[in-house]
Structures are given as C-alpha cells and as structure tokens.
Write an enzyme that holds these catalytic residues in place. Structure first.
Site, PDB file in Angstrom:
ATOM      1  CD  GLU A  33     -27.357 -43.300  14.112  1.00 24.19           C
ATOM      2  OE1 GLU A  33     -28.321 -42.794  14.704  1.00 24.19           O
ATOM      3  OE2 GLU A  33     -27.501 -44.030  13.100  1.00 24.19           O
TER       4      GLU A  33
ATOM      5  CG  HIS B 179     -28.810 -48.425  12.669  1.00 24.66           C
ATOM      6  ND1 HIS B 179     -29.838 -49.350  12.758  1.00 24.66           N
ATOM      7  CD2 HIS B 179     -29.282 -47.294  13.237  1.00 24.66           C
ATOM      8  CE1 HIS B 179     -30.883 -48.793  13.349  1.00 24.66           C
ATOM      9  NE2 HIS B 179     -30.570 -47.537  13.652  1.00 24.66           N
TER      10      HIS B 179
ATOM     11  CG  HIS C  76     -34.684 -48.822  15.127  1.00 23.22           C
ATOM     12  ND1 HIS C  76     -35.288 -47.993  14.192  1.00 23.22           N
ATOM     13  CD2 HIS C  76     -33.491 -48.241  15.403  1.00 23.22           C
ATOM     14  CE1 HIS C  76     -34.507 -46.971  13.951  1.00 23.22           C
ATOM     15  NE2 HIS C  76     -33.401 -47.090  14.683  1.00 23.22           N
TER      16      HIS C  76
END
Ligand SMILES: CNC(=O)[C@@H](NC(=O)[C@H](CC(C)C)CN(O)C=O)C(C)(C)C
Ligand SMILES: [Zn+2]
Ligand SMILES: [Zn+2]
Length: 162
Positions: free
Chosen positions: A121, A124, A130
């Site tokens: 996480e 991100h 991804h």
C-alpha cells in the site's frame, strides 16, 4: 525514459509524515506501530525518502483500519476480497492508506500479514502502480510469503522529487 510503473504523481518533498488513526483489534497497538514503521522503512531504504510519525491531523499519510463504507468512494467488502487500498501522492486524501478491518491481521503467516500488505500500500502512497512481476511487492494479488522484493533501486529512486 518515463517510468511506466509511476502512477503519474509523486510527492514534492522527501520527508513525509504519517499518522495512525483507528487501529485493528487483531494486534497490539505497538505491534501495529512497529509493523507500519517497518513497512515504511522498506521504502526509505530503497530511496532517500524519510518517514516521520506524527500525532497531528496534518500528517501527509493517514493510516487507518476501517470496514465497509468509511467515508471515501471505495467501501470495503468484508472478509477476503480487497484487503486494503491507498491514494497516490497529493494533498488531503493523497497518500492515505486504509486497511479492511474485516480481515484478520497478523504479524505472521496466518491471516493477512500486515507488513506485506502495508509495504504494498505504501508503494501506492508513494506513486507506484502495480507490477506484472509475480515476485514484486507491487503485484496485485496477496501472497503471505512475498518478500519485500522491490523494484530495482534506480526505479524506486524515481519516486524522489526532481
Ligand atoms: C486476497 N485478496 C487479494 O489478493 C486482493 N488484492 C488486494 O486486496 C490488493 C492488495 C494486496 C495485493 C495486498 C488490493 N490492492 O491492489 C491494493 O492496493 C484481490 C486480488 C482479490 C483484489
Ligand atoms: Zn478507503
Ligand atoms: Zn495495489
């Protein structure tokens, strides 16, 4: 060349603050604190980003355990399914990271390993999207045994403000 794995935004500073709001009851608070700190250090060691814990509401990255509808457009779905999500760099909700507290969070191999999920996480939250490499930390599906396998250093270096 353009770093394809970058979602398109990155922070414009390399000292970032984070604040842990609602905790899970699955783990002791200081276990959550240390796993979150370790997940940030995965990225700090691969870049020159620094993460500082804050207790004020002005932190860049808000970290929370929540369930179902929780105030953003992405309600969680109960046990299994989506485990967590994080917003890309930016003001306000930017960088904020939410863990689905309908999962059973652990520090080991049973349930959902918080260190592994948090490291994904926070990737991100730093602007990464991804990876298609199944061994990568940024692969879209969860695997407890996933090592904190990072993109090569120069890739992660691209996270730094220019
Ligand atoms: C077990 N369930 C899964 O593997 C699910 N994947 C996730 O919850 C991702 C997080 C993992 C990779 C830590 C969601 N994501 O990408 C957040 O940034 C599904 C593949 C079912 C969506
Ligand atoms: Zn959310
Ligand atoms: Zn993801």
């Amino acid at each position: 060349e353009e770093y394809s794995h970058l979602q398109g935004t990155r922070w414009n500073k390399n000292i970032l603050t984070y604040r842990i709001g609602r905790y899970t009851r699955d783990l002791h608070r200081n276990t959550v604190d240390s796993l979150v700190k370790s997940a940030f250090s995965v990225w700090a060691s691969a870049s020159s980003l620094t993460f500082v814990r804050s207790h004020t509401r002005t932190a860049d990255i808000m970290v929370e355990f929540v369930t179902y509808e929780h105030g953003d457009l992405y309600p969680f779905d109960g046990p299994r399914g989506t485990l967590a999500h994080a917003f890309g760099p930016g003001p306000g909700v930017g960088g904020d990271t939410h863990f689905d507290d309908a999962e059973y969070w652990t520090a080991g191999e049973t349930g959902m390993n918080l260190l592994v999920v948090a490291a994904h996480e926070f990737g991100h939250a730093l602007g990464l999207k991804h990876s298609r490499n199944p061994d990568s930390l940024m692969y879209p599906t969860y695997r407890a045994s996933r090592s904190a396998n990072l993109l090569s250093i120069e890739d992660v270096g691209s996270l730094l403000p220019q």
